[in-house]
Design an enzyme around this catalytic site. Structure first.
Site, short mmCIF file in Angstrom:
data_model
loop_
_atom_site.label_atom_id
_atom_site.label_comp_id
_atom_site.label_asym_id
_atom_site.label_seq_id
_atom_site.Cartn_x
_atom_site.Cartn_y
_atom_site.Cartn_z
N ASP A 153 80.47 62.08 -89.46
CA ASP A 153 80.67 63.40 -88.85
C ASP A 153 79.56 64.38 -89.24
O ASP A 153 79.42 65.45 -88.64
CB ASP A 153 82.05 63.98 -89.23
N LYS B 48 70.94 59.68 -89.77
CA LYS B 48 72.08 59.08 -89.06
C LYS B 48 72.12 59.57 -87.61
O LYS B 48 72.39 58.80 -86.69
CB LYS B 48 73.41 59.42 -89.76
#
Ligand code: NAD
Ligand code: TDX
Length: 351
Positions: A133, A161
């Site tokens: 997240d 990421k």
């Protein structure tokens, strides 16, 4: 034999729980675990399943294209669940290039091998990328991340990421590679390397050492028990739609300082120490650079479409976690070796 599945990073924290779940639940699958065994990779995490006939371990580095290609020649993979990564935000602040190499270059190597090797068979394959997240950035006091939230990564870790997520989507849009992505909140549970907040605090409390809380401890994270994440990965791998993203969360937001106080109470009880003993170890230290304030997930797509939700409350999960660390002193001793001690000293000496 059913499917042959490549799991990358299977010797790490989350990967080892995913490997165990798949090896146990799908005896007709062959599970191939590719891991470089960095400081975070530990085959002791998988000692209970290492001799199973449907499990293989391969020591390899995803940044080495030749090693990845060799593996794709050796096995006919039906699916990939890609977890291998550099995963600690603080390390990304001191050594960003390691994160670029493994998280971006390593992911592209896997995408390239899959693209070439799976040519003509895309309809029967799955490339499932596990993400975080943190790619969505930092929330204020209100709101939640969903699958539609714009990317706004703010640390070298989350930027690497985010980049890998974009590349995975690009291979889907450009080449038609059959991909899925999930972005999960903070995991906790057995086998987590004690550089991350919860196992670090457990280890320090056990040894009556200071618990370093960054800033004022006001930052908020959403916490999910690692086995619940592994179950979500199983559901998404088997039932999720190709080309889709799923956010995964625990619906369980905690301010760091409140979480640490809860952990202190559990540790006092487990260690038979007078109430309040562990809290005295709390030490406020210099904040993390660029420290994201809050993460929170709206996981209703996963609930509504695939009927997944967390199975444990935080209190249940924390007690299981504390019990595991107290019962696995040998594991802890082996991972907290000389290298880790050096890292710890350097990381915390000037805070
Ligand atoms: P971890 O650091 O515990 O494990 C990472 C594993 O990857 C280790 O076994 C390591 O040896 C391996 N690895 C690292 N570099 C490699 C390379 N070049 N080649 C092959 N293997 C390599 O990480 P984790 O916490 O288990 O996270 C796993 C994945 O889940 C990561 O992609 C991470 O971004 C993601 N994620 C983690 C969390 C969390 O809270 N821990 C939350 C959401 C998403
Ligand atoms: O000593 C500490 N003191 C402290 O206050 C450490 C190590 C952390 N913290 C704070 C920073 C964060 O607000 O605690 C919170 C949690 O920190 P970490 O355990 O380092 O996790 P975080 O930075 O939130 O990132 C984690 O969740 C998302 C994982 O490490 C990532 O891999 C994952 O993608």
């Amino acid at each position: 034999m059913g499917k042959t599945i490549l799991i990358t990073g299977g010797a790490g924290f989350i990967g080892s729980h995913v490997v165990r779940l798949f090896v146990n639940k799908y005896p007709d699958y062959l599970i191939v675990n590719l891991d470089k065994l960095t400081y975070a990779g530990n085959l002791e995490n998988l000692a209970d399943i290492e001799h199973r006939p449907n499990y293989r371990f391969v020591k390899a580095d995803i940044t080495n294209l030749q090693q990845v290609n060799t593996l794709f020649h050796e096995y006919r993979f039906d699916g990939i669940i890609h977890l291998a990564a550099e995963s600690h935000v603080d390390r990304s602040i001191t050594h960003p290039l390691d994160f670029i190499q493994t998280n971006i270059v390593g992911t592209v190597n896997l995408l390239n091998s899959a693209k070439e090797k799976w040519q003509g068979h895309y309809h029967e394959k799955i490339f499932y990328h596990i993400s975080t997240d943190e790619v969505f950035g930092s929330l204020g006091k209100e709101g939640y991340f969903t699958e539609d939230t714009a990317y706004d990564p703010r640390s070298p870790y989350s930027a690497s990421k985010a980049s890998s997520d974009h590349l995975v989507r690009a291979y889907h849009n450009t080449y038609g590679l059959p991909v899925k992505i999930s972005n999960c909140s903070n995991n906790y549970g057995p086998n987590q390397f004690p550089e991350k907040l919860i196992p670090l605090a457990i280890n320090n409390i056990k040894n009556s050492q200071a618990i370093p809380v960054y800033g004022a401890g006001e930052n908020i994270r959403d916490w999910l028990y690692v086995e619940d994440h592994a179950k979500a990965i199983d559901v998404i791998f088997h039932q999720g739609k190709i080309g889709e993203t799923y956010t995964i969360g625990g619906n369980n937001e905690w301010k760091n300082i409140d979480l640490i106080r809860l952990l202190c109470r559990i540790m006092d009880e487990k260690l038979n120490r007078p109430v309040g003993t562990s809290e005295m170890l709390i030490t406020f230290v210099t904040d993390r650079a660029g420290h994201d304030l809050r993460y929170a997930i709206d996981a209703s797509k996963l609930k509504n479409e695939l009927d997944w939700s967390p199975s444990l409350t935080f209190e249940q999960g924390l007690v299981l976690t504390v019990d595991w660390y107290l019962a696995n002193e040998r594991w802890l001793r082996h991972v907290v070796n000389g290298d880790y001690e050096k890292y710890y000293e350097k990381q915390y000496q000037h805070r």
